[in-house]
Each structure stands twice: as structure tokens, then as C-alpha cells.
Design a protein around this motif. Structure first.
Motif, PDB file in Angstrom:
ATOM      1  N   UNK A  96       0.843  -1.208   0.000  1.00 54.18           N
ATOM      2  CA  UNK A  96       0.000   0.000   0.000  1.00 54.18           C
ATOM      3  C   UNK A  96       0.877   1.256   0.000  1.00 54.18           C
ATOM      4  N   UNK A  97       0.428   2.297  -0.725  1.00 54.64           N
ATOM      5  CA  UNK A  97       1.143   3.580  -0.752  1.00 54.64           C
ATOM      6  C   UNK A  97       1.179   4.184   0.648  1.00 54.64           C
ATOM      7  N   UNK A  98       2.363   4.700   1.040  1.00 59.42           N
ATOM      8  CA  UNK A  98       2.480   5.293   2.381  1.00 59.42           C
ATOM      9  C   UNK A  98       2.716   6.797   2.312  1.00 59.42           C
ATOM     10  N   UNK A  99       2.846   7.334   1.081  1.00 56.01           N
ATOM     11  CA  UNK A  99       3.058   8.777   0.963  1.00 56.01           C
ATOM     12  C   UNK A  99       1.792   9.528   1.356  1.00 56.01           C
ATOM     13  N   UNK A 100       1.902  10.573   2.198  1.00 54.84           N
ATOM     14  CA  UNK A 100       0.706  11.309   2.623  1.00 54.84           C
ATOM     15  C   UNK A 100       0.107  12.105   1.462  1.00 54.84           C
ATOM     16  N   UNK A 101      -1.214  12.102   1.365  1.00 53.73           N
ATOM     17  CA  UNK A 101      -1.960  12.853   0.343  1.00 53.73           C
ATOM     18  C   UNK A 101      -1.449  12.592  -1.073  1.00 53.73           C
ATOM     19  N   UNK A 102      -1.054  11.346  -1.340  1.00 51.25           N
ATOM     20  CA  UNK A 102      -0.536  11.032  -2.666  1.00 51.25           C
ATOM     21  C   UNK A 102      -1.372   9.938  -3.318  1.00 51.25           C
ATOM     22  N   UNK A 103      -2.023  10.310  -4.409  1.00 48.89           N
ATOM     23  CA  UNK A 103      -2.790   9.314  -5.151  1.00 48.89           C
ATOM     24  C   UNK A 103      -2.141   9.054  -6.512  1.00 48.89           C
ATOM     25  N   UNK A 104      -0.883   9.550  -6.685  1.00 42.29           N
ATOM     26  CA  UNK A 104      -0.197   9.381  -7.966  1.00 42.29           C
ATOM     27  C   UNK A 104       0.568   8.065  -8.062  1.00 42.29           C
ATOM     28  N   UNK A 105       1.008   7.560  -6.903  1.00 41.33           N
ATOM     29  CA  UNK A 105       1.898   6.396  -6.907  1.00 41.33           C
ATOM     30  C   UNK A 105       1.227   5.227  -6.191  1.00 41.33           C
ATOM     31  N   UNK A 106       1.086   4.108  -6.880  1.00 38.78           N
ATOM     32  CA  UNK A 106       0.491   2.929  -6.247  1.00 38.78           C
ATOM     33  C   UNK A 106       0.892   1.670  -7.017  1.00 38.78           C
ATOM     34  N   UNK A 107       0.633   0.518  -6.406  1.00 43.86           N
ATOM     35  CA  UNK A 107       0.993  -0.751  -7.014  1.00 43.86           C
ATOM     36  C   UNK A 107      -0.070  -1.157  -8.031  1.00 43.86           C
ATOM     37  N   UNK A 108       0.388  -1.512  -9.212  1.00 46.25           N
ATOM     38  CA  UNK A 108      -0.536  -2.012 -10.233  1.00 46.25           C
ATOM     39  C   UNK A 108      -0.218  -3.487 -10.455  1.00 46.25           C
TER      40      UNK A 108
END
Length: 203
Positions: A96-108
């Protein structure tokens, strides 16, 4: 001979039989112990080694897992992190993405199929760096990919030239270094010239 030495043949046969039995017992008990320390044989593959993108584009950094012994990969914990001149920055932990307020980077991709690729939407120049895919096995062992170097191109505005941010920084640094070297080399010669001019003016 056997009638003269009845115990000899029996003793040898019995001894070898006992040895075989002992070896069989050791073999049976040792076998599971040999398999216990490293049950997983996981291969983490990142391709390609280098990736380029232009500002605003979507980038997919490929990472695939292969484990012939364990077809089920859903118990694995995936982590992605980036290394650049500022150091290391974790992007994704436990799938899971752990960057705060970030919806740009994630696992596909599909973890059960061994696809744990990372997707970056709307890339910016700050996204440049080397990205590593790291997988933690259920037994605690960690396996890391070789990394993918991401370079971001952007328009400089002059004739629409596009160049990598990393390359621009390198060229500027090299240019500054060259100027410093020229100054150091020319300084003694300039002093000589100034002295020559002073002597000529006195004459």
C-alpha cells in the motif's frame, strides 16, 4: 570357511546391515532439517534497467516475482522505495502507498500472478531516481530487485528542446568545473602578463 569361522561372515554382514540401517535413519531425520531454513526460492525481476518519461506522462515500473516452489504469492509483503541525491524515500509498504496525500503512486498488477509493478501518474521532475522493488517472504527473508533508473525529460522552452533533468545538472556542474580549472590554470599566466606590462610601462 564359513563352517570354520561361523562368526566372521555373520559379523561382517550384520555390521554392514547395521550401518545401512543407521544411515537410513540419519537420512530420514536430516532431510526435513535441510529444507527448513530456506523454503522459498524467489526471483524478483525489474525491467528495464533504465526508463525515460516526459513531464505529465504515466510511468509503469515493471517488477515480476517468480517462485516455482510456491505458486501462491499472496502472502508476500511488497515494498517500493526510491533513491536519489537526497537519499532514500519509501513509497509503498505492505502493498500500500504510504506517501501522505498522494494518489499518484500505487501498485498495479496482480500479486497472485507475481506482478507487483509500480505506477506513477503525472510524473514530475522530482520523480527522477532509482526505484527498487523489495519483497519480504513469510519467513522474514527479504529479496530486492536490481532497480530501475527513471529519468524525466522536460521542455526547456528554447526551441522546444527536451532533456533529462539529471543530464542538465551534470552539464551545468561540468561547465562550472571547467571555468574553475581555466581560472586556476590562467592565474599564473595572467600574473606574468601583468608584471610584463608593468615593466614595459616603467621603461
Amino acid at each position: 570357511l564359513s563352517s570354520l569361522f561361523p562368526g566372521t561372515d555373520v559379523g561382517v554382514t550384520g555390521g554392514s546391515a547395521n550401518k545401512e540401517n543407521a544411515a537410513a535413519v540419519i537420512h530420514v531425520t536430516a532431510q526435513p532439517l535441510l529444507l527448513t531454513p530456506e523454503p522459498w526460492n524467489l526471483l524478483v525481476t525489474q525491467t528495464p534497467a533504465k526508463e525515460k518519461a516526459k513531464e505529465g506522462e504515466t510511468v509503469v515500473l515493471n517488477c515480476h516475482l517468480n517462485s516455482p516452489q510456491h505458486p501462491s504469492l499472496t502472502d508476500l509483503m511488497v515494498k517500493w522505495y526510491k533513491e536519489d541525491e537526497k537519499g532514500q524515500m519509501d513509497l509503498l509498504e505492505k502493498n500500500v502507498t504510504i506517501l501522505p496525500n498522494n494518489s499518484r503512486i500505487f501498485m498495479s498488477g496482480d500479486l497472485s500472478q507475481g506482478d507487483v509493478s509500480l505506477i506513477i501518474l503525472n510524473v514530475t521532475t522530482s520523480d527522477h531516481g532509482i526505484y527498487f522493488c523489495e519483497v519480504t517472504l513469510p519467513d522474514g527473508k527479504v529479496v530486492t530487485g536490481d532497480g530501475t533508473k527513471l529519468r524525466i525529460r522536460r521542455a526547456l522552452g528554447l526551441f522546444g528542446i527536451e532533456e533529462s533533468i539529471g543530464t542538465i545538472i551534470g552539464v551545468v556542474a561540468a561547465g562550472i568545473g571547467g571555468i574553475v580549472v581555466l581560472i586556476v590554470v590562467l592565474t599564473p599566466q595572467l600574473r606574468k602578463c601583468i608584471l610584463c606590462l608593468r615593466q614595459e610601462s616603467r621603461q
